[in-house]
Design a protein around this motif. Structure first.
Motif, PDB file in Angstrom:
ATOM      1  N   ILE A  94       0.825  -1.208   0.000  1.00 37.41           N
ATOM      2  CA  ILE A  94       0.000   0.000   0.000  1.00 37.41           C
ATOM      3  C   ILE A  94       0.859   1.258   0.000  1.00 37.41           C
ATOM      4  CG2 ILE A  94      -1.644   1.292   1.430  1.00 37.41           C
ATOM      5  CD1 ILE A  94      -2.772  -1.574   2.101  1.00 37.41           C
ATOM      6  N   GLY A  95       0.487   2.190  -0.881  1.00 36.01           N
ATOM      7  CA  GLY A  95       1.219   3.449  -0.992  1.00 36.01           C
ATOM      8  C   GLY A  95       2.192   3.478  -2.154  1.00 36.01           C
ATOM      9  N   GLY A  96       2.505   2.299  -2.699  1.00 35.01           N
ATOM     10  CA  GLY A  96       3.466   2.223  -3.791  1.00 35.01           C
ATOM     11  C   GLY A  96       2.830   2.426  -5.155  1.00 35.01           C
ATOM     12  N   THR A  97       3.646   2.923  -6.089  1.00 36.62           N
ATOM     13  CA  THR A  97       3.207   3.082  -7.484  1.00 36.62           C
ATOM     14  C   THR A  97       4.221   2.388  -8.372  1.00 36.62           C
ATOM     15  OG1 THR A  97       2.287   5.251  -6.965  1.00 36.62           O
ATOM     16  CG2 THR A  97       2.638   4.784  -9.292  1.00 36.62           C
ATOM     17  N   ILE A  98       3.741   1.719  -9.424  1.00 36.82           N
ATOM     18  CA  ILE A  98       4.678   1.191 -10.416  1.00 36.82           C
ATOM     19  C   ILE A  98       4.294   1.724 -11.784  1.00 36.82           C
ATOM     20  CG2 ILE A  98       5.422  -0.919  -9.241  1.00 36.82           C
ATOM     21  CD1 ILE A  98       3.377  -2.398 -10.902  1.00 36.82           C
ATOM     22  N   ASN A  99       5.300   1.893 -12.623  1.00 40.55           N
ATOM     23  CA  ASN A  99       5.076   2.403 -13.978  1.00 40.55           C
ATOM     24  C   ASN A  99       5.336   1.271 -14.958  1.00 40.55           C
ATOM     25  OD1 ASN A  99       4.936   3.749 -16.365  1.00 40.55           O
ATOM     26  ND2 ASN A  99       6.251   5.450 -15.722  1.00 40.55           N
ATOM     27  N   LEU A 100       4.266   0.846 -15.654  1.00 41.88           N
ATOM     28  CA  LEU A 100       4.407  -0.257 -16.610  1.00 41.88           C
ATOM     29  C   LEU A 100       4.544   0.256 -18.038  1.00 41.88           C
ATOM     30  CD1 LEU A 100       1.697  -2.712 -15.219  1.00 41.88           C
ATOM     31  CD2 LEU A 100       4.152  -2.799 -14.844  1.00 41.88           C
ATOM     32  N   GLY A 101       4.693   1.552 -18.206  1.00 39.06           N
ATOM     33  CA  GLY A 101       4.787   2.113 -19.550  1.00 39.06           C
ATOM     34  C   GLY A 101       3.423   2.487 -20.085  1.00 39.06           C
ATOM     35  N   SER A 114      -7.915  -9.748   4.727  1.00 35.52           N
ATOM     36  CA  SER A 114      -7.369 -10.519   3.607  1.00 35.52           C
ATOM     37  C   SER A 114      -6.672 -11.766   4.109  1.00 35.52           C
ATOM     38  CB  SER A 114      -6.385  -9.679   2.785  1.00 35.52           C
ATOM     39  OG  SER A 114      -5.902 -10.430   1.685  1.00 35.52           O
ATOM     40  N   SER A 115      -7.227 -12.924   3.742  1.00 33.09           N
ATOM     41  CA  SER A 115      -6.593 -14.197   4.100  1.00 33.09           C
ATOM     42  C   SER A 115      -6.927 -15.189   2.992  1.00 33.09           C
ATOM     43  CB  SER A 115      -7.136 -14.705   5.439  1.00 33.09           C
ATOM     44  OG  SER A 115      -8.549 -14.767   5.396  1.00 33.09           O
ATOM     45  N   PHE A 116      -6.154 -16.285   2.942  1.00 33.13           N
ATOM     46  CA  PHE A 116      -6.458 -17.356   1.996  1.00 33.13           C
ATOM     47  C   PHE A 116      -7.492 -18.286   2.626  1.00 33.13           C
ATOM     48  CE2 PHE A 116      -2.110 -16.026   0.793  1.00 33.13           C
ATOM     49  CZ  PHE A 116      -2.388 -15.651  -0.514  1.00 33.13           C
ATOM     50  N   SER A 117      -8.035 -19.199   1.811  1.00 29.03           N
ATOM     51  CA  SER A 117      -9.130 -20.054   2.299  1.00 29.03           C
ATOM     52  C   SER A 117      -8.690 -20.952   3.450  1.00 29.03           C
ATOM     53  CB  SER A 117      -9.712 -20.874   1.152  1.00 29.03           C
ATOM     54  OG  SER A 117      -8.690 -21.614   0.549  1.00 29.03           O
ATOM     55  N   ASP A 118      -7.379 -21.226   3.585  1.00 28.50           N
ATOM     56  CA  ASP A 118      -6.912 -22.040   4.715  1.00 28.50           C
ATOM     57  C   ASP A 118      -6.655 -21.186   5.960  1.00 28.50           C
ATOM     58  OD1 ASP A 118      -4.610 -20.648   4.115  1.00 28.50           O
ATOM     59  OD2 ASP A 118      -3.362 -22.423   3.743  1.00 28.50           O
ATOM     60  N   GLY A 119      -6.964 -19.902   5.872  1.00 28.58           N
ATOM     61  CA  GLY A 119      -6.802 -19.018   7.023  1.00 28.58           C
ATOM     62  C   GLY A 119      -5.461 -18.317   7.063  1.00 28.58           C
ATOM     63  N   SER A 120      -4.547 -18.672   6.165  1.00 30.46           N
ATOM     64  CA  SER A 120      -3.225 -18.039   6.232  1.00 30.46           C
ATOM     65  C   SER A 120      -3.278 -16.598   5.726  1.00 30.46           C
ATOM     66  CB  SER A 120      -2.179 -18.865   5.469  1.00 30.46           C
ATOM     67  OG  SER A 120      -2.534 -18.974   4.118  1.00 30.46           O
ATOM     68  N   TYR A 121      -2.305 -15.838   6.183  1.00 29.39           N
ATOM     69  CA  TYR A 121      -2.255 -14.389   5.975  1.00 29.39           C
ATOM     70  C   TYR A 121      -1.998 -14.049   4.506  1.00 29.39           C
ATOM     71  CZ  TYR A 121      -0.272  -9.650   6.687  1.00 29.39           C
ATOM     72  OH  TYR A 121       0.018  -8.316   6.641  1.00 29.39           O
ATOM     73  N   ALA A 122      -2.779 -13.140   3.969  1.00 23.13           N
ATOM     74  CA  ALA A 122      -2.624 -12.749   2.550  1.00 23.13           C
ATOM     75  C   ALA A 122      -2.256 -11.277   2.404  1.00 23.13           C
ATOM     76  CB  ALA A 122      -3.897 -13.081   1.783  1.00 23.13           C
ATOM     77  N   GLY A 123      -1.675 -10.694   3.457  1.00 19.93           N
ATOM     78  CA  GLY A 123      -1.287  -9.280   3.363  1.00 19.93           C
ATOM     79  C   GLY A 123      -2.469  -8.375   3.677  1.00 19.93           C
ATOM     80  N   ASN A 124      -2.332  -7.127   3.277  1.00 18.01           N
ATOM     81  CA  ASN A 124      -3.426  -6.166   3.500  1.00 18.01           C
ATOM     82  C   ASN A 124      -4.336  -6.119   2.288  1.00 18.01           C
ATOM     83  OD1 ASN A 124      -2.823  -4.916   6.100  1.00 18.01           O
ATOM     84  ND2 ASN A 124      -0.943  -4.201   5.099  1.00 18.01           N
ATOM     85  N   ALA A 125      -5.623  -5.938   2.540  1.00 13.80           N
ATOM     86  CA  ALA A 125      -6.560  -5.721   1.431  1.00 13.80           C
ATOM     87  C   ALA A 125      -6.259  -4.361   0.813  1.00 13.80           C
ATOM     88  CB  ALA A 125      -7.984  -5.774   1.942  1.00 13.80           C
ATOM     89  N   ALA A 126      -6.409  -4.276  -0.505  1.00 16.94           N
ATOM     90  CA  ALA A 126      -6.011  -3.061  -1.207  1.00 16.94           C
ATOM     91  C   ALA A 126      -7.000  -2.684  -2.303  1.00 16.94           C
ATOM     92  CB  ALA A 126      -4.626  -3.266  -1.827  1.00 16.94           C
ATOM     93  N   GLY A 127      -6.820  -1.481  -2.812  1.00 12.27           N
ATOM     94  CA  GLY A 127      -7.476  -1.040  -4.035  1.00 12.27           C
ATOM     95  C   GLY A 127      -6.388  -0.549  -4.977  1.00 12.27           C
ATOM     96  N   PHE A 128      -6.778  -0.172  -6.199  1.00  8.76           N
ATOM     97  CA  PHE A 128      -5.789   0.303  -7.174  1.00  8.76           C
ATOM     98  C   PHE A 128      -6.280   1.561  -7.869  1.00  8.76           C
ATOM     99  CE2 PHE A 128      -5.148  -4.370  -7.165  1.00  8.76           C
ATOM    100  CZ  PHE A 128      -3.790  -4.426  -6.873  1.00  8.76           C
ATOM    101  N   ILE A 129      -5.339   2.447  -8.186  1.00 15.28           N
ATOM    102  CA  ILE A 129      -5.639   3.570  -9.077  1.00 15.28           C
ATOM    103  C   ILE A 129      -4.794   3.377 -10.329  1.00 15.28           C
ATOM    104  CG2 ILE A 129      -5.557   6.069  -9.397  1.00 15.28           C
ATOM    105  CD1 ILE A 129      -5.900   6.175  -6.276  1.00 15.28           C
ATOM    106  N   ILE A 130      -5.462   3.390 -11.463  1.00 17.22           N
ATOM    107  CA  ILE A 130      -4.782   3.144 -12.740  1.00 17.22           C
ATOM    108  C   ILE A 130      -4.849   4.410 -13.578  1.00 17.22           C
ATOM    109  CG2 ILE A 130      -4.835   1.813 -14.899  1.00 17.22           C
ATOM    110  CD1 ILE A 130      -6.142   0.249 -11.768  1.00 17.22           C
ATOM    111  N   GLN A 131      -3.684   4.816 -14.051  1.00 15.77           N
ATOM    112  CA  GLN A 131      -3.567   6.057 -14.810  1.00 15.77           C
ATOM    113  C   GLN A 131      -2.912   5.733 -16.155  1.00 15.77           C
ATOM    114  OE1 GLN A 131      -1.020   8.756 -12.715  1.00 15.77           O
ATOM    115  NE2 GLN A 131      -2.263  10.530 -13.208  1.00 15.77           N
ATOM    116  N   SER A 132      -3.625   6.018 -17.244  1.00 11.22           N
ATOM    117  CA  SER A 132      -3.029   5.808 -18.572  1.00 11.22           C
ATOM    118  C   SER A 132      -3.293   7.046 -19.408  1.00 11.22           C
ATOM    119  CB  SER A 132      -3.663   4.581 -19.244  1.00 11.22           C
ATOM    120  OG  SER A 132      -4.942   4.908 -19.743  1.00 11.22           O
TER     121      SER A 132
END
Ligand code: NI
Ligand code: MN
Length: 228
Positions: A94-101, A114-132
């Protein structure tokens, strides 16, 4: 060029921008409402995944393998994919931006779990902003209404947004109207509604609530392609 969007049900969309296709949160085969969709025909260039819940990743491994698309998601989800042989992931946080061209992608906060179906940790839930060159949009993922949304219009002028509106697990219609105001976006594509009984919504009430707030709501039909 106007962005072309296809709805695969629940929160799964593909969008074509700058000649490339981006798929969001693939959940198709377990969704009886999306049974007309042949997953083998979905060949995106890029897959974006907001969190590890089954209703966002059910078809992720299958599609990532069949099209060799790059997958962008939380570090923990990319690690999990790597363990299953999918090595072309791009981990973010979260907070990072990447430039794919052809576009820039920022990972933003979502107020969710955010977790996987077995209960294991899947990081933080996120959203995305896409700029083209074609457009700038926000894909919120699963989230509650949150004051963090106010940060988005400080840096981005959104042409449209994908917001969850089904309530129970995410924002409902009333909060999504408030979110549209915080992000200063006048065109909203609803998602995460009608798939299961707890998130069934009254469509007329949803359209009326958004239009009372001066916002244009689109409730897409599954397997429908439309231009914005
Ligand atoms: Ni979720
Ligand atoms: Mn969900």
């Amino acid at each position: 060029m106007r962005p072309k969007i296809t709805y695969y049900g629940h929160s799964c969309f593909s969008i074509e921008i700058s000649g490339k296709s981006i798929l969001f949160d693939p959940f198709i085969t377990p969704n009886p409402k999306a049974s007309m969709i042949d997953v083998s025909t979905i060949q995106p260039d890029l897959i974006l995944v907001t969190h590890g819940h089954g209703d966002h990743i059910a078809d992720l491994v299958t599609i990532a393998k069949q099209c060799k698309a790059q997958v962008i998601s939380a570090y923990e989800i990319i690690e999990w994919l790597s363990d299953q042989g999918i090595k072309n992931g791009l981990p973010m946080n979260i907070g990072g931006t990447i430039n794919l061209g052809f576009c820039k992608i920022k990972m933003v906060k979502a107020e969710h779990s955010s977790s996987f179906s077995d209960g294991s940790y899947a990081g933080n839930a996120a959203g995305f902003i896409i700029q083209s060159n074609d457009c700038c949009f926000y894909y919120a993922g699963d989230t509650a209404l949150t004051m963090d949304m106010q940060l988005i219009p400080l840096s981005y002028n959104l042409d449209f947004s994908f917001l969850p509106i089904g309530d129970n697990f995410t924002m409902g219609v009333e909060d999504a109207v408030k979110a549209s105001k915080l992000i200063e976006c006048k065109k909203v594509i609803g998602m995460h509604f009608d798939t299961f009984p707890p998130i069934e919504i009254d469509h007329k009430h949803a359209y009326d609530s958004f239009s009372d707030g001066g916002i244009n709501l689109i409730l897409p039909l599954i397997n429908q392609t439309f231009e914005l």
